[in-house]
Design a protein around this motif. Structure first.
Motif, PDB file in Angstrom:
ATOM      1  N   UNK A  94       0.789  -1.034  -0.058  1.00 45.29           N
ATOM      2  CA  UNK A  94       0.002   0.093   0.112  1.00 45.29           C
ATOM      3  C   UNK A  94       0.859   1.077  -0.019  1.00 45.29           C
ATOM      4  N   UNK A  95       1.865   1.367   0.908  1.00 44.69           N
ATOM      5  CA  UNK A  95       2.597   2.649   1.221  1.00 44.69           C
ATOM      6  C   UNK A  95       3.873   2.746   0.265  1.00 44.69           C
ATOM      7  N   UNK A  96       4.281   1.556  -0.253  1.00 48.87           N
ATOM      8  CA  UNK A  96       5.536   1.747  -0.946  1.00 48.87           C
ATOM      9  C   UNK A  96       5.361   1.486  -2.595  1.00 48.87           C
ATOM     10  N   UNK A  97       4.658   0.257  -2.737  1.00 47.17           N
ATOM     11  CA  UNK A  97       4.152   0.073  -4.190  1.00 47.17           C
ATOM     12  C   UNK A  97       2.754   0.639  -4.453  1.00 47.17           C
ATOM     13  N   UNK A  98       2.284   1.366  -3.787  1.00 47.35           N
ATOM     14  CA  UNK A  98       1.107   2.343  -4.098  1.00 47.35           C
ATOM     15  C   UNK A  98      -0.166   1.424  -4.637  1.00 47.35           C
ATOM     16  N   UNK A  99      -0.458   0.319  -4.268  1.00 45.50           N
ATOM     17  CA  UNK A  99      -1.530  -0.609  -4.534  1.00 45.50           C
ATOM     18  C   UNK A  99      -2.818  -0.156  -3.609  1.00 45.50           C
ATOM     19  N   UNK A 100      -3.853  -0.702  -4.227  1.00 45.63           N
ATOM     20  CA  UNK A 100      -5.011  -0.853  -3.100  1.00 45.63           C
ATOM     21  C   UNK A 100      -5.038  -1.724  -2.136  1.00 45.63           C
ATOM     22  N   UNK A 101      -5.987  -1.654  -1.273  1.00 43.17           N
ATOM     23  CA  UNK A 101      -6.061  -2.582  -0.300  1.00 43.17           C
ATOM     24  C   UNK A 101      -6.193  -4.164  -0.626  1.00 43.17           C
ATOM     25  N   UNK A 102      -7.014  -4.345  -1.641  1.00 38.38           N
ATOM     26  CA  UNK A 102      -7.362  -5.651  -2.368  1.00 38.38           C
ATOM     27  C   UNK A 102      -5.913  -6.289  -2.996  1.00 38.38           C
ATOM     28  N   UNK A 103      -5.247  -5.526  -3.628  1.00 37.66           N
ATOM     29  CA  UNK A 103      -3.788  -6.160  -3.927  1.00 37.66           C
ATOM     30  C   UNK A 103      -3.060  -6.489  -2.931  1.00 37.66           C
ATOM     31  N   UNK A 104      -3.029  -5.587  -1.775  1.00 37.42           N
ATOM     32  CA  UNK A 104      -2.176  -6.017  -0.697  1.00 37.42           C
ATOM     33  C   UNK A 104      -2.708  -7.041   0.038  1.00 37.42           C
ATOM     34  N   UNK A 105      -4.035  -7.240   0.135  1.00 37.14           N
ATOM     35  CA  UNK A 105      -4.445  -8.497   0.710  1.00 37.14           C
ATOM     36  C   UNK A 105      -3.989  -9.758  -0.136  1.00 37.14           C
ATOM     37  N   UNK A 106      -4.071  -9.590  -1.396  1.00 36.61           N
ATOM     38  CA  UNK A 106      -3.531 -10.779  -2.189  1.00 36.61           C
ATOM     39  C   UNK A 106      -1.971 -11.121  -2.120  1.00 36.61           C
ATOM     40  N   UNK A 107      -1.189  -9.841  -1.749  1.00 37.38           N
ATOM     41  CA  UNK A 107       0.110 -10.284  -1.513  1.00 37.38           C
ATOM     42  C   UNK A 107       0.426 -11.049  -0.264  1.00 37.38           C
ATOM     43  N   UNK A 108      -0.330 -10.864   0.735  1.00 39.54           N
ATOM     44  CA  UNK A 108      -0.277 -11.612   1.940  1.00 39.54           C
ATOM     45  C   UNK A 108      -0.818 -12.796   1.657  1.00 39.54           C
ATOM     46  N   UNK A 109      -1.876 -12.858   0.982  1.00 39.03           N
ATOM     47  CA  UNK A 109      -2.240 -14.539   0.670  1.00 39.03           C
ATOM     48  C   UNK A 109      -1.456 -15.419   0.047  1.00 39.03           C
ATOM     49  N   UNK A 110      -0.772 -14.700  -0.858  1.00 38.85           N
ATOM     50  CA  UNK A 110       0.287 -15.356  -1.866  1.00 38.85           C
ATOM     51  C   UNK A 110       1.461 -15.615  -0.894  1.00 38.85           C
ATOM     52  N   UNK A 111       2.075 -14.947  -0.215  1.00 39.05           N
ATOM     53  CA  UNK A 111       3.182 -15.224   0.741  1.00 39.05           C
ATOM     54  C   UNK A 111       2.679 -16.282   1.688  1.00 39.05           C
ATOM     55  N   UNK A 112       1.505 -16.444   1.993  1.00 41.15           N
ATOM     56  CA  UNK A 112       0.814 -17.594   3.082  1.00 41.15           C
ATOM     57  C   UNK A 112       0.758 -18.728   2.165  1.00 41.15           C
ATOM     58  N   UNK A 113       0.120 -18.679   0.881  1.00 40.79           N
ATOM     59  CA  UNK A 113       0.152 -19.932   0.037  1.00 40.79           C
ATOM     60  C   UNK A 113       1.484 -20.572  -0.135  1.00 40.79           C
ATOM     61  N   UNK A 114       2.439 -19.699  -0.287  1.00 38.95           N
ATOM     62  CA  UNK A 114       3.808 -20.331  -0.584  1.00 38.95           C
ATOM     63  C   UNK A 114       4.345 -20.904   0.804  1.00 38.95           C
ATOM     64  N   UNK A 115       3.787 -20.116   1.869  1.00 47.73           N
ATOM     65  CA  UNK A 115       4.277 -21.128   3.166  1.00 47.73           C
ATOM     66  C   UNK A 115       3.727 -22.238   3.578  1.00 47.73           C
ATOM     67  N   UNK A 116       2.355 -22.521   2.884  1.00 41.23           N
ATOM     68  CA  UNK A 116       1.773 -23.965   2.966  1.00 41.23           C
ATOM     69  C   UNK A 116       2.446 -24.966   2.181  1.00 41.23           C
ATOM     70  N   UNK A 117       2.699 -24.505   0.809  1.00 41.21           N
ATOM     71  CA  UNK A 117       3.524 -25.249  -0.114  1.00 41.21           C
ATOM     72  C   UNK A 117       4.687 -25.722   0.345  1.00 41.21           C
ATOM     73  N   UNK A 118       5.583 -24.627   0.937  1.00 40.24           N
ATOM     74  CA  UNK A 118       7.002 -24.927   1.412  1.00 40.24           C
ATOM     75  C   UNK A 118       7.001 -25.743   2.589  1.00 40.24           C
ATOM     76  N   UNK A 119       5.861 -25.907   3.601  1.00 37.98           N
ATOM     77  CA  UNK A 119       5.910 -26.636   4.644  1.00 37.98           C
ATOM     78  C   UNK A 119       5.547 -28.099   4.412  1.00 37.98           C
ATOM     79  N   UNK A 120       4.821 -28.383   3.104  1.00 39.93           N
ATOM     80  CA  UNK A 120       4.509 -29.739   2.835  1.00 39.93           C
ATOM     81  C   UNK A 120       5.790 -30.388   1.916  1.00 39.93           C
ATOM     82  N   UNK A 121       6.300 -29.533   1.148  1.00 40.80           N
ATOM     83  CA  UNK A 121       7.486 -29.573   0.371  1.00 40.80           C
ATOM     84  C   UNK A 121       8.561 -30.015   1.318  1.00 40.80           C
ATOM     85  N   UNK A 122       9.128 -29.285   2.319  1.00 38.67           N
ATOM     86  CA  UNK A 122      10.115 -29.554   3.264  1.00 38.67           C
ATOM     87  C   UNK A 122       9.761 -31.108   3.720  1.00 38.67           C
ATOM     88  N   UNK A 123       8.840 -31.522   4.226  1.00 41.52           N
ATOM     89  CA  UNK A 123       8.467 -32.721   4.736  1.00 41.52           C
ATOM     90  C   UNK A 123       9.146 -33.754   3.833  1.00 41.52           C
TER      91      UNK A 123
END
Length: 403
Positions: free
Chosen positions: A248-277
């Motif tokens: 929002x503050x640095x890349x000047x996106x809207x709140x919706x895209x910012x929420x997508x960014x957090x979701x993308x980071x956490x999707x990667x987290x789920x995939x990384x946890x399963x892949x790590x095992x």
């Protein structure tokens, strides 16, 4: 003969498993799904804290430092009690502790958006963190008993937590946009319902032969492992606390895209946890932990420097994946280092070490106050280097006697 047939029917065929993967009985996988689901609900409330932080900033005018203080409250509630709760879990059965913790975590977080004074919000989030502290050691010990020696099976439990973090912004962002921070009340029922499910259908304890490893406790590598989990947690919590504000503050996106960014980071987290095992079952747990440290640095650098609002989303996924590849492995490896104290090990790796990342949040908040959210991500690029260094001191766990 009947017992032998039943045992063989309960175990997947050896040729269906990758080389080096420990077979987990079908009943164990069912128990892992139950505990994975419970872990997802529990960590939903940890994920809701950073998901709500931007709305406390935007709707109530909290400063960056005050907003980071909410993350601190959640971390304090979950970190300080967990080692002591882990010791109690190792000494006593405490079968109702996990469902009770779920209910406390949900009610505390759910009420936090309904009160106005900052002190009351802070205390309710602290209470929610205490509920998380009650859940993790008991659930982590039970999950390890079900998983046996399979890192892939343990990754289901660990990934449940990542799923909870992922679902938090996915479910919370539309409600928070529409209703403001008072929407937190909508998230009380999942905790209460899952607590009832655990009380009524609590998975049976694993048989003694699957209850875990035996042998001497090895505190030196466990301390290095704890340091790695602390470092990973600082990077993870820093990212989820400030990634939306970075967009929002640095890349000047809207709140919706910012929420997508957090979701993308956490999707990667789920995939990384399963892949790590799965990686750990093939190449070993220590190498998997080291691999996560190697991959996290370039992923975070690319996230920090890539321009635009959409292209950095790719690196948000990759950064989440890299930071979480070691997660399930660290939980299992910690219990292997302390085979006589699985609840204590789970309390530290799932609780204390993870929560310390939240304790560092106010310092990152001060950096954001001075240099903006982009300054936080500049700092985060360097943090995984320390985890890589600490990983050099890890050793593979000693084999179980007779195994």
């Amino acid at each position: 003969m009947t017992t032998d047939k039943a045992h063989r029917a309960d175990v997947p065929p050896a040729d269906a498993l990758p080389a080096g993967v420990a077979a987990a009985p079908v009943s164990a996988w069912r128990r892992m799904r139950m505990w994975g689901a419970a872990h997802a609900v529990d960590d939903l409330y940890q994920g809701l804290v950073p998901a709500c932080v931007p709305y406390f900033v935007l709707d109530r005018g909290y400063s960056y430092v005050a907003a980071s203080g909410l993350t601190l409250a959640a971390a304090l509630g979950s970190s300080v009690p967990q080692p002591f709760i882990g010791l109690a879990v190792d000494r006593y059965r405490l079968p109702r502790l996990a469902p009770a913790g779920l209910a406390v975590a949900g009610v505390g977080l759910g009420l936090s958006g309904l009160v106005r004074p900052y002190a009351a919000v802070w205390l309710l989030i602290l209470l929610s963190g205490l509920g998380v502290a009650m859940f993790h050691p008991a659930a982590g010990k039970a999950a390890r008993q079900a998983a046996g020696d399979s890192a892939s099976a343990m990754s289901i439990f660990a990934a449940g937590g990542s799923v909870g973090f992922f679902l938090a912004p996915v479910l919370a962002t539309p409600a928070l946009v529409a209703m403001g921070v008072g929407a937190t009340a909508l998230f009380i029922p999942p905790a209460v319902l899952m607590a009832v499910v655990l009380l009524r259908h609590r998975p049976a304890a694993a048989p003694a032969r699957r209850a875990g490893r035996t042998g001497r406790d090895r505190w030196r590598p466990f301390l290095f492992l704890t340091g790695i989990e602390v470092v990973r947690s600082v990077a993870f919590f820093g990212a989820i606390t400030f990634i939306e504000l970075f967009w929002i503050r640095h890349l000047h996106s809207g709140r919706g895209v910012a929420g997508v960014a957090l979701a993308c980071f956490l999707i990667g987290g789920v995939a990384g946890t399963l892949l790590g095992g799965r990686i750990a079952d093939r190449v070993g747990m220590v190498r998997t932990v080291q691999l996560g440290g190697v991959a996290a640095v370039p992923a975070l650098i690319a996230l920090r420097v890539t321009p635009g609002t959409l292209p950095p989303l790719v690196f948000a996924v990759l950064a989440g994946l890299a930071l979480n590849v070691p997660f399930a492995v660290l939980v299992k490896l910690g219990q292997d280092y302390l085979p006589g104290r699985p609840g204590t090990a789970a309390g530290v790796t799932l609780g204390l070490a993870v929560s310390i990342g939240g304790l560092i949040a106010p310092a990152l908040g001060a950096a954001a106050q001075a240099y903006g959210p982009q300054g936080v991500f500049t700092i985060l690029c360097a943090i995984p280097v320390l985890a890589l260094f600490l990983g050099l001191f890890l050793t593979e766990p000693e084999p179980s006697p007779g195994g």
